[in-house]
Write a protein that holds these residues in place. Structure first.
Motif, PDB file in Angstrom:
ATOM      1  N   TYR A  52       0.875  -1.173   0.000  1.00 19.22           N
ATOM      2  CA  TYR A  52       0.000   0.000   0.000  1.00 19.22           C
ATOM      3  C   TYR A  52       0.910   1.220   0.000  1.00 19.22           C
ATOM      4  O   TYR A  52       1.586   1.513   0.989  1.00 19.22           O
ATOM      5  N   LYS A  53       0.931   1.933  -1.119  1.00 17.28           N
ATOM      6  CA  LYS A  53       1.884   3.011  -1.325  1.00 17.28           C
ATOM      7  C   LYS A  53       1.146   4.350  -1.217  1.00 17.28           C
ATOM      8  O   LYS A  53       0.340   4.687  -2.083  1.00 17.28           O
ATOM      9  N   PHE A  54       1.451   5.087  -0.156  1.00 14.91           N
ATOM     10  CA  PHE A  54       0.758   6.339   0.123  1.00 14.91           C
ATOM     11  C   PHE A  54       1.546   7.517  -0.431  1.00 14.91           C
ATOM     12  O   PHE A  54       2.700   7.741  -0.038  1.00 14.91           O
ATOM     13  N   ILE A  55       0.938   8.260  -1.339  1.00 18.38           N
ATOM     14  CA  ILE A  55       1.535   9.489  -1.841  1.00 18.38           C
ATOM     15  C   ILE A  55       1.204  10.593  -0.849  1.00 18.38           C
ATOM     16  O   ILE A  55       0.034  10.956  -0.670  1.00 18.38           O
ATOM     17  N   CYS A  56       2.236  11.117  -0.208  1.00 18.12           N
ATOM     18  CA  CYS A  56       2.048  12.139   0.831  1.00 18.12           C
ATOM     19  C   CYS A  56       2.652  13.458   0.367  1.00 18.12           C
ATOM     20  O   CYS A  56       3.797  13.501  -0.089  1.00 18.12           O
TER      21      CYS A  56
ATOM     22  N   GLY B  73       2.876  16.569   4.257  1.00 18.75           N
ATOM     23  CA  GLY B  73       2.461  15.890   5.479  1.00 18.75           C
ATOM     24  C   GLY B  73       1.072  15.278   5.442  1.00 18.75           C
ATOM     25  O   GLY B  73       0.607  14.763   6.459  1.00 18.75           O
ATOM     26  N   LYS B  74       0.413  15.289   4.288  1.00 20.87           N
ATOM     27  CA  LYS B  74      -0.925  14.717   4.165  1.00 20.87           C
ATOM     28  C   LYS B  74      -0.939  13.609   3.117  1.00 20.87           C
ATOM     29  O   LYS B  74      -0.434  13.791   2.008  1.00 20.87           O
ATOM     30  N   ALA B  75      -1.519  12.473   3.482  1.00 22.65           N
ATOM     31  CA  ALA B  75      -1.694  11.393   2.515  1.00 22.65           C
ATOM     32  C   ALA B  75      -2.844  11.762   1.580  1.00 22.65           C
ATOM     33  O   ALA B  75      -3.951  12.042   2.041  1.00 22.65           O
ATOM     34  N   VAL B  76      -2.573  11.793   0.283  1.00 23.53           N
ATOM     35  CA  VAL B  76      -3.598  12.207  -0.674  1.00 23.53           C
ATOM     36  C   VAL B  76      -4.103  11.040  -1.524  1.00 23.53           C
ATOM     37  O   VAL B  76      -5.278  11.004  -1.902  1.00 23.53           O
ATOM     38  N   TYR B  77      -3.220  10.101  -1.846  1.00 27.01           N
ATOM     39  CA  TYR B  77      -3.624   8.925  -2.618  1.00 27.01           C
ATOM     40  C   TYR B  77      -2.871   7.703  -2.103  1.00 27.01           C
ATOM     41  O   TYR B  77      -1.806   7.812  -1.498  1.00 27.01           O
TER      42      TYR B  77
ATOM     43  N   ALA C 148       7.779  15.892   7.794  1.00 28.31           N
ATOM     44  CA  ALA C 148       8.889  16.835   7.604  1.00 28.31           C
ATOM     45  C   ALA C 148       9.219  17.100   6.143  1.00 28.31           C
ATOM     46  O   ALA C 148      10.165  17.839   5.844  1.00 28.31           O
ATOM     47  N   PHE C 149       8.433  16.526   5.221  1.00 27.61           N
ATOM     48  CA  PHE C 149       8.830  16.570   3.816  1.00 27.61           C
ATOM     49  C   PHE C 149       7.746  17.176   2.925  1.00 27.61           C
ATOM     50  O   PHE C 149       6.555  17.055   3.200  1.00 27.61           O
ATOM     51  N   ILE C 150       8.201  17.784   1.839  1.00 26.93           N
ATOM     52  CA  ILE C 150       7.268  18.317   0.845  1.00 26.93           C
ATOM     53  C   ILE C 150       6.539  17.166   0.170  1.00 26.93           C
ATOM     54  O   ILE C 150       5.324  17.208  -0.020  1.00 26.93           O
ATOM     55  N   HIS C 151       7.284  16.151  -0.192  1.00 30.04           N
ATOM     56  CA  HIS C 151       6.686  14.965  -0.811  1.00 30.04           C
ATOM     57  C   HIS C 151       7.470  13.722  -0.428  1.00 30.04           C
ATOM     58  O   HIS C 151       8.702  13.736  -0.388  1.00 30.04           O
ATOM     59  N   VAL C 152       6.756  12.657  -0.140  1.00 33.07           N
ATOM     60  CA  VAL C 152       7.362  11.342   0.028  1.00 33.07           C
ATOM     61  C   VAL C 152       6.270  10.291  -0.161  1.00 33.07           C
ATOM     62  O   VAL C 152       5.092  10.545   0.111  1.00 33.07           O
TER      63      VAL C 152
END
Length: 323
Positions: free
Chosen positions: A201-205, A208-212, A267-271
């Motif tokens: 399950y790969k969460f695009i964050c 700091g928010k999981a969007v997909y 702590a990240f813009i995207h991860v």
């Protein structure tokens, strides 16, 4: 009349000659345009930026404008160079990130570790169970699933990890966060559910928010990918691989998975935060800062821009940025 008759008979030939000349002119125009694109992509004060721009053109056929990135893929390229890559290194090192997960969430979220080695020849395979997963700490997509140790081709495996341990994503993919990782080999317990491989399950964050969340289906046969929002509603787009028509139920403790993903990404813009779920029991897999290396094909294409609109980059000039 005889002359006119001869000319008439040759008209198809002249039509073909004219069409061929038109095609040659258009080809010359395309060659000229391509040369201009290449020249434009190599005018940069930062050689790393030039490499990234060239690779982006070669892999996508498009110019990468790092001064005004707009799409998801373009912004991932910007983040590779200018978003403090060194701060991400402990999270892409598959050994060090385990310590962070243990401190933040507890040992129960880690896949059991069977051993860590600096060199392949240090591994005594006779001491390992029949089934396990072996991978490097400094790469991506290099894991090997062993289902029967007795049939393992040790020589081929050694060659595989010789390549893995010598690879440097900081150079080959301009993913600078991989720079300086001391290469190691990890062996973990093979995690399965009812004897079947687990879904990642790969969460695009983003910020700091999981969007997909996406899941990969039949990864080693007929690779498919389904993407869901945080209400587990199937989305009308996919990335890199076509979607599957199969229906997947929302996993147990999905809200807990979202919580873990968002804490990991705070702590990240995207991860992208990858998790496993075995009948509601959650395990950490890995953190990835540049999904598909920032070259993933969006289907349909418009979602590359839509997802990119969610990422807000710092208001600074790339030419003035440093690691």
């Amino acid at each position: 009349m005889k002359f006119l008759s001869q000319i008439t008979r040759k008209l198809p030939f002249f039509h073909k000659l004219y069409a061929l000349n038109d095609q040659v002119q258009r080809l010359e125009t395309h060659v000229h345009e391509l040369q201009e694109l290449i020249n434009e992509c190599t005018i940069s004060k930062d050689p790393r930026r030039s490499v990234l721009e060239y690779d982006y053109l070669r892999k996508t056929g498009r110019i990468l404008d790092l001064n005004h990135p707009r799409t998801f893929n373009e912004k991932l390229q910007w983040l590779k160079l200018y978003d403090n890559p060194a701060s991400k290194t402990p999270f892409v090192d598959k050994c060090r990130v385990r310590d962070w997960i243990r401190d933040q969430f507890g040992e129960q979220y880690l896949i059991p570790l069977l051993g860590v080695w600096n060199h392949f020849d240090e591994i005594d395979f006779s001491l390992l169970p029949d089934r396990f997963v072996i991978k490097s700490n400094n790469g991506s997509g290099d894991r090997v699933i062993v289902r029967d140790r007795k049939t393992l081709d040790i020589f081929s495996l050694k060659q595989h990890f010789a390549r893995c341990l010598s690879s440097d994503y900081a150079k080959t993919a301009m993913e600078l966060c991989y720079h300086g990782i001391q290469p190691k080999i990890l062996v973990e317990k093979l995690m399965e559910e009812n004897g079947k491989p687990l879904y990642d399950y790969k969460f695009i964050c983003i910020h700091g928010k999981a969007v997909y969340c996406w899941i990969d289906i039949d990864r080693f046969t007929d690779h498919r990918r389904n993407i869901y929002d945080m209400n587990w509603e199937r989305q009308p787009f996919t990335i890199q691989y076509p979607s599957s028509e199969r229906t997947f139920s929302k996993p147990k403790n999905f809200e807990k998975m979202i919580e873990i993903a968002e804490r990991c990404s705070a702590a990240f813009i995207h991860v992208r935060v990858d998790l496993y779920n075995i009948d509601g029991k959650i395990f950490f897999s890995e953190m990835t800062f540049y999904s598909e290396a920032g070259y993933g094909t969006f289907i349909p294409e418009e979602y590359d821009r839509k997802l990119g609109e969610l990422i807000h980059l710092p208001d600074i000039s790339p030419e003035g940025c440093h690691d």
